[in-house]
Design a protein around this motif. Structure first.
Motif, mmCIF file in Angstrom:
data_model
loop_
_atom_site.group_PDB
_atom_site.id
_atom_site.type_symbol
_atom_site.label_atom_id
_atom_site.label_comp_id
_atom_site.label_asym_id
_atom_site.label_seq_id
_atom_site.Cartn_x
_atom_site.Cartn_y
_atom_site.Cartn_z
ATOM 1 N N ARG A 1 0.862 -1.185 0.000
ATOM 2 C CA ARG A 1 0.000 0.000 0.000
ATOM 3 C C ARG A 1 0.898 1.234 0.000
ATOM 4 O O ARG A 1 1.647 1.458 0.945
ATOM 5 C CB ARG A 1 -0.895 0.018 1.222
ATOM 6 C CG ARG A 1 -1.932 1.136 1.202
ATOM 7 C CD ARG A 1 -2.524 1.349 2.565
ATOM 8 N NE ARG A 1 -3.745 2.133 2.555
ATOM 9 C CZ ARG A 1 -4.202 2.815 3.597
ATOM 10 N NH1 ARG A 1 -3.537 2.802 4.729
ATOM 11 N NH2 ARG A 1 -5.334 3.497 3.519
ATOM 12 N N LEU A 2 0.791 2.001 -1.065
ATOM 13 C CA LEU A 2 1.526 3.253 -1.158
ATOM 14 C C LEU A 2 0.672 4.386 -0.593
ATOM 15 O O LEU A 2 -0.552 4.387 -0.738
ATOM 16 C CB LEU A 2 1.897 3.555 -2.596
ATOM 17 C CG LEU A 2 2.702 2.493 -3.342
ATOM 18 C CD1 LEU A 2 3.076 3.001 -4.730
ATOM 19 C CD2 LEU A 2 3.931 2.075 -2.563
ATOM 20 N N SER A 3 1.346 5.349 0.017
ATOM 21 C CA SER A 3 0.676 6.528 0.543
ATOM 22 C C SER A 3 1.310 7.778 -0.050
ATOM 23 O O SER A 3 2.502 7.797 -0.359
ATOM 24 C CB SER A 3 0.803 6.588 2.066
ATOM 25 O OG SER A 3 0.187 5.473 2.680
ATOM 26 N N CYS A 4 0.509 8.796 -0.209
ATOM 27 C CA CYS A 4 0.995 10.086 -0.681
ATOM 28 C C CYS A 4 0.431 11.158 0.242
ATOM 29 O O CYS A 4 -0.795 11.332 0.300
ATOM 30 C CB CYS A 4 0.569 10.327 -2.120
ATOM 31 S SG CYS A 4 1.053 11.942 -2.775
ATOM 32 N N ALA A 5 1.316 11.841 0.940
ATOM 33 C CA ALA A 5 0.903 12.892 1.859
ATOM 34 C C ALA A 5 1.132 14.247 1.203
ATOM 35 O O ALA A 5 2.217 14.509 0.673
ATOM 36 C CB ALA A 5 1.707 12.784 3.148
ATOM 37 N N ALA A 6 0.114 15.095 1.260
ATOM 38 C CA ALA A 6 0.212 16.436 0.689
ATOM 39 C C ALA A 6 0.407 17.445 1.810
ATOM 40 O O ALA A 6 -0.199 17.334 2.876
ATOM 41 C CB ALA A 6 -1.043 16.762 -0.108
ATOM 42 N N SER A 7 1.254 18.437 1.528
ATOM 43 C CA SER A 7 1.548 19.435 2.561
ATOM 44 C C SER A 7 0.424 20.444 2.714
ATOM 45 O O SER A 7 0.262 21.031 3.772
ATOM 46 C CB SER A 7 2.846 20.162 2.212
ATOM 47 O OG SER A 7 2.698 20.857 0.982
ATOM 48 N N GLY A 8 -0.332 20.651 1.638
ATOM 49 C CA GLY A 8 -1.415 21.615 1.704
ATOM 50 C C GLY A 8 -2.748 20.943 1.445
ATOM 51 O O GLY A 8 -2.828 19.729 1.288
ATOM 52 N N ARG A 9 -3.781 21.758 1.410
ATOM 53 C CA ARG A 9 -5.099 21.207 1.164
ATOM 54 C C ARG A 9 -5.234 20.796 -0.308
ATOM 55 O O ARG A 9 -5.036 21.615 -1.189
ATOM 56 C CB ARG A 9 -6.188 22.223 1.504
ATOM 57 C CG ARG A 9 -6.393 22.424 2.996
ATOM 58 C CD ARG A 9 -7.533 23.404 3.247
ATOM 59 N NE ARG A 9 -8.773 22.943 2.660
ATOM 60 C CZ ARG A 9 -9.604 22.085 3.223
ATOM 61 N NH1 ARG A 9 -9.306 21.566 4.410
ATOM 62 N NH2 ARG A 9 -10.735 21.735 2.635
ATOM 63 N N THR A 10 -5.552 19.568 -0.525
ATOM 64 C CA THR A 10 -5.687 19.043 -1.886
ATOM 65 C C THR A 10 -7.076 18.486 -2.127
ATOM 66 O O THR A 10 -7.277 17.664 -3.020
ATOM 67 C CB THR A 10 -4.643 17.951 -2.139
ATOM 68 O OG1 THR A 10 -4.740 16.953 -1.120
ATOM 69 C CG2 THR A 10 -3.236 18.525 -2.169
ATOM 70 N N SER A 11 -8.045 18.933 -1.329
ATOM 71 C CA SER A 11 -9.390 18.370 -1.451
ATOM 72 C C SER A 11 -10.037 18.677 -2.792
ATOM 73 O O SER A 11 -10.957 17.975 -3.206
ATOM 74 C CB SER A 11 -10.274 18.869 -0.308
ATOM 75 O OG SER A 11 -10.309 20.284 -0.285
ATOM 76 N N SER A 12 -9.571 19.722 -3.495
ATOM 77 C CA SER A 12 -10.139 20.047 -4.802
ATOM 78 C C SER A 12 -9.267 19.541 -5.950
ATOM 79 O O SER A 12 -9.546 19.822 -7.116
ATOM 80 C CB SER A 12 -10.330 21.553 -4.928
ATOM 81 O OG SER A 12 -9.077 22.215 -4.892
ATOM 82 N N TYR A 13 -8.218 18.808 -5.642
ATOM 83 C CA TYR A 13 -7.252 18.369 -6.638
ATOM 84 C C TYR A 13 -7.594 16.977 -7.179
ATOM 85 O O TYR A 13 -7.996 16.090 -6.435
ATOM 86 C CB TYR A 13 -5.852 18.308 -6.032
ATOM 87 C CG TYR A 13 -5.182 19.648 -5.814
ATOM 88 C CD1 TYR A 13 -5.804 20.643 -5.090
ATOM 89 C CD2 TYR A 13 -3.923 19.892 -6.329
ATOM 90 C CE1 TYR A 13 -5.192 21.865 -4.878
ATOM 91 C CE2 TYR A 13 -3.284 21.109 -6.125
ATOM 92 C CZ TYR A 13 -3.931 22.089 -5.398
ATOM 93 O OH TYR A 13 -3.318 23.290 -5.198
ATOM 94 N N VAL A 14 -7.365 16.815 -8.470
ATOM 95 C CA VAL A 14 -7.282 15.468 -9.024
ATOM 96 C C VAL A 14 -5.911 14.921 -8.632
ATOM 97 O O VAL A 14 -4.895 15.613 -8.739
ATOM 98 C CB VAL A 14 -7.433 15.476 -10.556
ATOM 99 C CG1 VAL A 14 -7.179 14.081 -11.126
ATOM 100 C CG2 VAL A 14 -8.814 15.965 -10.947
ATOM 101 N N MET A 15 -5.888 13.676 -8.173
ATOM 102 C CA MET A 15 -4.645 13.041 -7.754
ATOM 103 C C MET A 15 -4.374 11.831 -8.637
ATOM 104 O O MET A 15 -5.304 11.136 -9.072
ATOM 105 C CB MET A 15 -4.733 12.588 -6.299
ATOM 106 C CG MET A 15 -5.079 13.703 -5.323
ATOM 107 S SD MET A 15 -3.816 14.970 -5.202
ATOM 108 C CE MET A 15 -2.475 14.033 -4.444
ATOM 109 N N GLY A 16 -3.104 11.588 -8.887
ATOM 110 C CA GLY A 16 -2.754 10.447 -9.737
ATOM 111 C C GLY A 16 -1.500 9.735 -9.251
ATOM 112 O O GLY A 16 -0.722 10.278 -8.457
ATOM 113 N N TRP A 17 -1.347 8.534 -9.727
ATOM 114 C CA TRP A 17 -0.131 7.751 -9.517
ATOM 115 C C TRP A 17 0.446 7.394 -10.890
ATOM 116 O O TRP A 17 -0.281 6.988 -11.796
ATOM 117 C CB TRP A 17 -0.409 6.460 -8.751
ATOM 118 C CG TRP A 17 -0.683 6.651 -7.287
ATOM 119 C CD1 TRP A 17 -1.896 6.731 -6.680
ATOM 120 C CD2 TRP A 17 0.298 6.771 -6.248
ATOM 121 N NE1 TRP A 17 -1.741 6.900 -5.326
ATOM 122 C CE2 TRP A 17 -0.406 6.917 -5.036
ATOM 123 C CE3 TRP A 17 1.688 6.760 -6.210
ATOM 124 C CZ2 TRP A 17 0.246 7.059 -3.808
ATOM 125 C CZ3 TRP A 17 2.331 6.898 -4.994
ATOM 126 C CH2 TRP A 17 1.618 7.045 -3.810
#
Length: 124
Positions: A18-34
């Motif tokens: 299980r990979l995790s990606c932690a964001a330093s700022g608010r990313t609730s409106s962001y599309v996220m990808g791997w």
């Protein structure tokens, strides 16, 4: 926004990570990808998730084995990888872009923020 990927390691074929990606700022409106990059190959799309988590998209090579998810309250994105194969060996990168109207983004150039990558090695 700064992204920090973690959770990589060495696993036998058929195993899970299980990979995790932690964001330093608010990313609730962001599309996220791997994305991932194997030795000697170009970086390729793995999975993406819309800002709400209601839409996900996967590369054919991982469909049915990998699951992308997110926790907006924690500014985290995850990639659950099951039934791993040696060909999944690569450096895995998380990426983000602030386009809440988008649901599916699979091109590198669509993303503006990148993490440093985490190594996944699958032994046969």
């Amino acid at each position: 926004v700064q992204l920090q990927a973690s959770g990589g390691g060495l696993v036998q074929a058929g195993g899970s990570l299980r990979l995790s990606c932690a964001a330093s700022g608010r990313t609730s409106s962001y599309v996220m990808g791997w994305f991932r990059q194997a030795p000697g190959k170009e970086r390729e799309f793995v999975a993406s998730i819309s800002w709400s988590g209601s839409s996900t998209f996967y590369a054919d090579s991982v469909k049915g084995r990998f699951t992308i998810s997110r926790d907006n309250a924690k500014n985290m994105v995850y990639l659950q990888m099951n039934s791993l194969k040696p060909e999944d060996t690569a450096v895995y990168y998380c990426a983000a872009v602030n386009r809440p109207w988008e649901r599916l983004l699979f091109r590198e150039q669509d993303y503006g923020y990148w993490g440093q990558g985490t190594q996944v090695t699958v032994s046969s």
